[in-house]
Design an enzyme around this catalytic site. Structure first.
Site, PDB file in Angstrom:
ATOM      1  N   LYS A   1       0.841  -1.205   0.000  1.00 34.72           N
ATOM      2  CA  LYS A   1       0.000   0.000   0.000  1.00 34.72           C
ATOM      3  C   LYS A   1       0.877   1.255   0.000  1.00 34.72           C
ATOM      4  O   LYS A   1       0.567   2.240  -0.670  1.00 34.72           O
ATOM      5  CB  LYS A   1      -0.942  -0.025   1.217  1.00 34.72           C
ATOM      6  CG  LYS A   1      -2.047  -1.056   1.039  1.00 34.72           C
ATOM      7  CD  LYS A   1      -2.771  -1.457   2.299  1.00 34.72           C
ATOM      8  CE  LYS A   1      -3.724  -2.629   1.973  1.00 34.72           C
ATOM      9  NZ  LYS A   1      -4.377  -3.216   3.117  1.00 34.72           N
TER      10      LYS A   1
ATOM     11  N   GLN B   1      -4.985  -2.232   9.193  1.00 30.74           N
ATOM     12  CA  GLN B   1      -4.737  -3.527   8.548  1.00 30.74           C
ATOM     13  C   GLN B   1      -5.327  -4.658   9.397  1.00 30.74           C
ATOM     14  O   GLN B   1      -5.043  -4.762  10.584  1.00 30.74           O
ATOM     15  CB  GLN B   1      -3.217  -3.717   8.366  1.00 30.74           C
ATOM     16  CG  GLN B   1      -2.840  -4.969   7.591  1.00 30.74           C
ATOM     17  CD  GLN B   1      -3.342  -4.957   6.146  1.00 30.74           C
ATOM     18  OE1 GLN B   1      -3.230  -3.966   5.440  1.00 30.74           O
ATOM     19  NE2 GLN B   1      -3.908  -6.066   5.710  1.00 30.74           N
TER      20      GLN B   1
ATOM     21  N   ASP C   1     -11.454   1.680   3.057  1.00 34.62           N
ATOM     22  CA  ASP C   1     -11.702   0.255   2.803  1.00 34.62           C
ATOM     23  C   ASP C   1     -13.175  -0.004   2.460  1.00 34.62           C
ATOM     24  O   ASP C   1     -13.504  -1.057   1.919  1.00 34.62           O
ATOM     25  CB  ASP C   1     -11.364  -0.551   4.066  1.00 34.62           C
ATOM     26  CG  ASP C   1     -10.025  -1.266   3.959  1.00 34.62           C
ATOM     27  OD1 ASP C   1      -9.558  -1.474   2.824  1.00 34.62           O
ATOM     28  OD2 ASP C   1      -9.455  -1.619   5.009  1.00 34.62           O
TER      29      ASP C   1
END
Ligand code: NAP
Length: 287
Positions: free
Chosen positions: A53, A97, A120
């Site tokens: 990322k 995460q 997300d």
């Protein structure tokens, strides 16, 4: 021979387009988008995702801050950190995460991230908005899958789509997006009776199970479009492989995605896109 959709190539192309777009932001808005990624613990898989990322952000020109915390961090401390980032006007996207250590509730963490910074697309309000066809942040993996299908020229409207898997992060949202594209969608799972009969009926088959080479040639109809979301280790070779037995299924499919180099890179690409979208929503509101 199937057309192989390279997520690697498509994502590289899309990231170049985003890079050109982001380059115009300093003059227009005074800064570039800022994504903050929180990594708890040192799980190698999570470290590698977070590194990916950061690398993608660099390519696109997005500011990326990775905050690393030990896996002993308390839930309260992590939630407090998210609250601080929510209140920070220079932060446009927040991603924690997953998975998290057992003493931390993932549901609480996801719900604490401000909806407007939820790159997300996992926040309950974003999920609700998706199912109610309202403006929302689309979850990255399902969004990437639809982009791949469109880029490959696959007509989704009117097709029989079968999705194996009903998780909140892949199976359910990808089913909803296919439905929104006017496919007729069947969702299969571990209790589905006679799965091969169900999957053989699929014109578009999306597989998100997490079992190496689970989908064999006899489960796929001639000319099907096969999207493999799975990321597994092949028990024989130790190499990365999908949920689909690629070598056996590829000759029958009309379109297929490889693992690695398929859905995975598109997921990160869509994370970049979501960060830009969150940034622009905020900036355009302020203008
Ligand atoms: P998950 O939460 O474990 O869900 C797996 C789903 O597969 C469940 O709905 C389960 O059914 C179903 N399933 C399990 N065994 C089955 C069987 N024998 N027959 C039919 N269905 C079965 O997994 P996930 O988070 O959705 O992830 C799925 C895979 O995608 C994993 O390999 C993951 O690493 C990968 N993934 C990849 C990306 C990417 O960017 N490429 C992103 C996310 C996930 P039940 O609901 O009945 O238990």
């Amino acid at each position: 021979m199937a057309t192989v959709i390279s997520g690697k190539e498509l994502s590289a192309q899309l990231k170049e387009e985003m890079k050109a777009q982001v380059a115009t932001f300093p003059e227009k808005y005074g800064r570039v988008p800022h994504l903050v990624v929180i990594l708890v613990g040192e799980d190698p898989g999570s470290v590698s995702y977070v590194t990916g990322k950061a690398k993608a952000s660099e390519v696109v020109g997005i500011k990326n801050t990775t905050i690393r915390k030990p896996d002993t961090i308390s839930e309260a401390e992590l939630l407090g950190l998210i609250e601080e980032l929510n209140a920070d006007d220079t932060v446009d996207g927040i991603l924690v995460q997953l998975p998290l250590p057992k003493h931390i509730s993932e549901d609480k963490v996801i719900a604490t991230i401000a909806k407007e910074k939820d790159v997300d697309g996992f926040h309950p309000l974003n999920v609700a908005a998706l199912w109610q066809k309202q403006d929302c942040v689309l979850p990255c993996t399902p969004k990437g899958i639809i982009k791949m299908l469109k880029r490959a020229g696959v007509e989704i409207k009117g097709k029989r789509a079968v999705v194996i898997g009903r998780s909140n992060i892949v199976g359910l949202p990808v089913s909803k997006l296919l439905l929104d594209e006017n496919a007729t969608v069947t969702i299969a799972h571990s209790r589905t009776a006679d799965l091969p009969t169900v999957t053989r009926n699929a014109e578009i088959l999306v597989v998100a199970i997490g079992r190496p080479k689970f989908v064999t040639a006899d489960m796929v109809s001639e000319g099907a479009v096969v999207i493999d979301v799975g990321v597994n280790r092949d028990p024989e070779t130790g190499k990365l492989c999908g949920d689909v037995d690629y070598a056996a299924v590829e000759p029958k499919a009309s379109v297929i995605t490889p693992v690695p180099g398929g859905v995975g890179p598109m997921t990160i690409c869509c994370l970049m896109e979501n960060t830009i979208e969150c940034f622009l929503r905020k900036m355009d509101k302020q203008l």
